[in-house]
Scaffold this active site. Structure first.
Site, mmCIF file in Angstrom:
data_model
loop_
_atom_site.group_PDB
_atom_site.id
_atom_site.type_symbol
_atom_site.label_atom_id
_atom_site.label_comp_id
_atom_site.label_asym_id
_atom_site.label_seq_id
_atom_site.Cartn_x
_atom_site.Cartn_y
_atom_site.Cartn_z
ATOM 1 N N ASP A 1 6.248 -12.120 36.006
ATOM 2 C CA ASP A 1 7.440 -11.699 35.265
ATOM 3 C C ASP A 1 7.351 -10.185 35.015
ATOM 4 O O ASP A 1 6.288 -9.678 34.625
ATOM 5 C CB ASP A 1 7.446 -12.477 33.929
ATOM 6 C CG ASP A 1 8.716 -12.313 33.127
ATOM 7 O OD1 ASP A 1 9.778 -12.070 33.730
ATOM 8 O OD2 ASP A 1 8.640 -12.452 31.885
ATOM 9 N N HIS A 2 8.444 -9.479 35.229
ATOM 10 C CA HIS A 2 8.528 -8.026 34.944
ATOM 11 C C HIS A 2 7.362 -7.223 35.507
ATOM 12 O O HIS A 2 6.695 -6.489 34.763
ATOM 13 C CB HIS A 2 8.619 -7.767 33.433
ATOM 14 C CG HIS A 2 9.904 -8.223 32.835
ATOM 15 N ND1 HIS A 2 11.095 -7.560 33.019
ATOM 16 C CD2 HIS A 2 10.181 -9.297 32.057
ATOM 17 C CE1 HIS A 2 12.056 -8.216 32.374
ATOM 18 N NE2 HIS A 2 11.535 -9.274 31.794
ATOM 19 N N GLU B 1 15.913 -7.047 38.981
ATOM 20 C CA GLU B 1 16.825 -6.948 37.829
ATOM 21 C C GLU B 1 17.744 -5.756 37.989
ATOM 22 O O GLU B 1 17.334 -4.681 38.420
ATOM 23 C CB GLU B 1 16.009 -6.820 36.541
ATOM 24 C CG GLU B 1 16.890 -6.727 35.293
ATOM 25 C CD GLU B 1 16.077 -6.826 33.995
ATOM 26 O OE1 GLU B 1 15.183 -7.692 33.909
ATOM 27 O OE2 GLU B 1 16.347 -6.024 33.088
ATOM 28 N N HIS C 1 15.686 -9.469 24.949
ATOM 29 C CA HIS C 1 14.357 -10.065 24.776
ATOM 30 C C HIS C 1 13.997 -10.109 23.300
ATOM 31 O O HIS C 1 14.408 -9.248 22.537
ATOM 32 C CB HIS C 1 13.298 -9.205 25.480
ATOM 33 C CG HIS C 1 13.356 -9.282 26.972
ATOM 34 N ND1 HIS C 1 13.523 -8.187 27.764
ATOM 35 C CD2 HIS C 1 13.250 -10.342 27.804
ATOM 36 C CE1 HIS C 1 13.526 -8.558 29.037
ATOM 37 N NE2 HIS C 1 13.359 -9.857 29.091
ATOM 38 N N GLY C 2 13.206 -11.078 22.933
ATOM 39 C CA GLY C 2 12.614 -11.094 21.592
ATOM 40 C C GLY C 2 13.455 -11.837 20.574
ATOM 41 O O GLY C 2 14.269 -12.679 20.915
ATOM 42 N N HIS D 1 17.352 -13.611 31.383
ATOM 43 C CA HIS D 1 16.160 -13.281 30.584
ATOM 44 C C HIS D 1 16.520 -13.380 29.105
ATOM 45 O O HIS D 1 17.691 -13.436 28.742
ATOM 46 C CB HIS D 1 15.689 -11.858 30.909
ATOM 47 C CG HIS D 1 14.925 -11.774 32.191
ATOM 48 N ND1 HIS D 1 13.629 -11.343 32.257
ATOM 49 C CD2 HIS D 1 15.269 -12.113 33.450
ATOM 50 C CE1 HIS D 1 13.217 -11.394 33.505
ATOM 51 N NE2 HIS D 1 14.194 -11.857 34.263
ATOM 52 N N GLY E 1 15.847 -15.830 26.878
ATOM 53 C CA GLY E 1 16.445 -17.134 26.578
ATOM 54 C C GLY E 1 16.339 -17.560 25.119
ATOM 55 O O GLY E 1 17.225 -18.252 24.614
ATOM 56 N N ASN F 1 14.493 -17.533 31.341
ATOM 57 C CA ASN F 1 13.176 -17.148 30.825
ATOM 58 C C ASN F 1 13.080 -17.418 29.326
ATOM 59 O O ASN F 1 13.976 -17.032 28.567
ATOM 60 C CB ASN F 1 12.951 -15.650 31.034
ATOM 61 C CG ASN F 1 12.707 -15.297 32.485
ATOM 62 O OD1 ASN F 1 12.867 -16.120 33.363
ATOM 63 N ND2 ASN F 1 12.323 -14.069 32.715
ATOM 64 N N VAL F 2 11.975 -18.024 28.934
ATOM 65 C CA VAL F 2 11.752 -18.317 27.514
ATOM 66 C C VAL F 2 10.321 -17.923 27.153
ATOM 67 O O VAL F 2 9.356 -18.418 27.756
ATOM 68 C CB VAL F 2 11.961 -19.821 27.217
ATOM 69 C CG1 VAL F 2 11.685 -20.120 25.743
ATOM 70 C CG2 VAL F 2 13.368 -20.259 27.582
HETATM 71 P P1 13P Z 1 12.461 -14.268 25.067
HETATM 72 O O1 13P Z 1 11.174 -13.806 24.477
HETATM 73 O O2 13P Z 1 13.642 -13.707 24.339
HETATM 74 O O3 13P Z 1 12.540 -15.737 25.224
HETATM 75 O O4 13P Z 1 12.573 -13.609 26.520
HETATM 76 C C1 13P Z 1 11.685 -14.029 27.505
HETATM 77 C C2 13P Z 1 11.881 -13.269 28.757
HETATM 78 O O5 13P Z 1 12.976 -12.928 29.152
HETATM 79 C C3 13P Z 1 10.681 -12.958 29.546
HETATM 80 O O6 13P Z 1 10.978 -12.221 30.690
#
Ligand code: 13P
Length: 277
Positions: A81-82, A133, A174-175, A202, A204, A224-225
């Site tokens: 991821d990323h 992305e 995110h977050g 992303h 989620g 993504n979570v």
């Molecule tokens: P969250 O932490 O908001 O669920 O986002 C996860 C994410 O997108 C990881 O790439």
């Protein structure tokens, strides 16, 4: 069984559901996530982001993810991821990941295209899928109104790079959300109509049920979570410590496995990927 991202998303794309991509930072996370996927007969994506390497080093998580995938009865994709550089993506490919994300969203458009093209050439030669992305998925508290993914740019980007999946920005962050976000579903529909590839959401955690449903019925095939799992585990630990302050390490490990399983199971049901395999 170990699968690539494009293999796992093909069915989701055809049958309009999303596969959860869960950031797992520990053995407990992985065990709980797999338990949920297996009991619900759902495909699953295990992932770790480059910013998480200090807590969950890539070379240590790789064998855990891969062995878990190989011994599982459901399709499992092992995804970076990323990834922030070509070097990180290559390292993940060499370690056996079946999918990598190169995140060039912060780069100028042309540079994002050029670097993603290189990552795609390398990864495809190794039979590994690529996610990229476009647009900026910000962090909570930042106004993203002017950084939604542009439809025309998305078409040029997908054609030029040949990526397998595209992460888009439609108001997702995110977050921890301060307020439940309102996603721009109209923009999602426009991007989906213009491109024939699986789209990725992303950030989620904290999305409303209505937005999740609108997303998965309009082209989002991977969600993504991360934060929701961490919160769920911490809540379970606090509750257990409150009622049983002398709880031992081993029972606490089980608390973490169970909490990870429950959060992942809840999202699998929300994403409608249960009973698919
Ligand atoms: P969250 O932490 O908001 O669920 O986002 C996860 C994410 O997108 C990881 O790439």
């Amino acid at each position: 069984m170990l699968c690539t991202l494009s293999e796992i998303l093909r069915d989701a794309d055809e049958r309009h559901y999303a596969v959860g991509a869960f950031n797992c930072l520990s053995l407990e996370n992985v065990m709980g996530a797999l338990e949920a996927a297996e009991s619900l007969r759902s495909p699953i994506i295990l992932q770790v982001a480059e910013v998480q390497f200090p807590e969950a080093p890539l070379e240590l998580m790789a064998p855990i993810f891969l062995r878990a995938a190989e011994r599982s009865g459901v399709p499992v994709c092992v995804h970076l991821d990323h990834g922030k550089s070509i070097e990180t993506c290559v390292k993940a490919v060499r370690l056996g990941f079946t999918s990598v994300m190169f995140d060039g969203a912060a780069l100028p458009f042309d540079e994002n295209v050029r670097t993603t093209q290189l990552v795609t050439r390398i990864a495809k030669a190794a039979g590994v899928s690529v996610e990229a992305e476009l647009g900026r998925v910000g962090d909570s508290g930042v106004d993203t109104a002017d950084v939604f993914t542009d439809v025309d740019e998305s078409v040029r980007f997908v054609e030029a790079t040949g990526v397998d999946a595209l992460a888009i920005a439609i108001g997702n962050l995110h977050g921890h959300y301060v307020h439940t976000p309102q996603l721009n579903i109209r923009r999602l529909i426009e991007i989906h109509e213009a491109n024939r590839l699986p789209l990725v959401l992303h950030g989620g955690s904290g999305t409303s049920v209505e937005d999740f449903k609108a997303c998965i019925h309009n082209g989002i095939c991977k969600i993504n979570v991360a934060t929701a799992i961490q919160r769920g585990i911490m809540k379970a630990i606090r509750e257990r410590m409150a009622t049983d302050p002398d709880v031992g390490y081993i029972p606490l490990k089980q608390v973490m496995i169970d909490a990870s399983r429950d959060v992942v199971a809840e999202h699998i049901r929300l994403f409608e990927s249960n009973s698919r395999v």
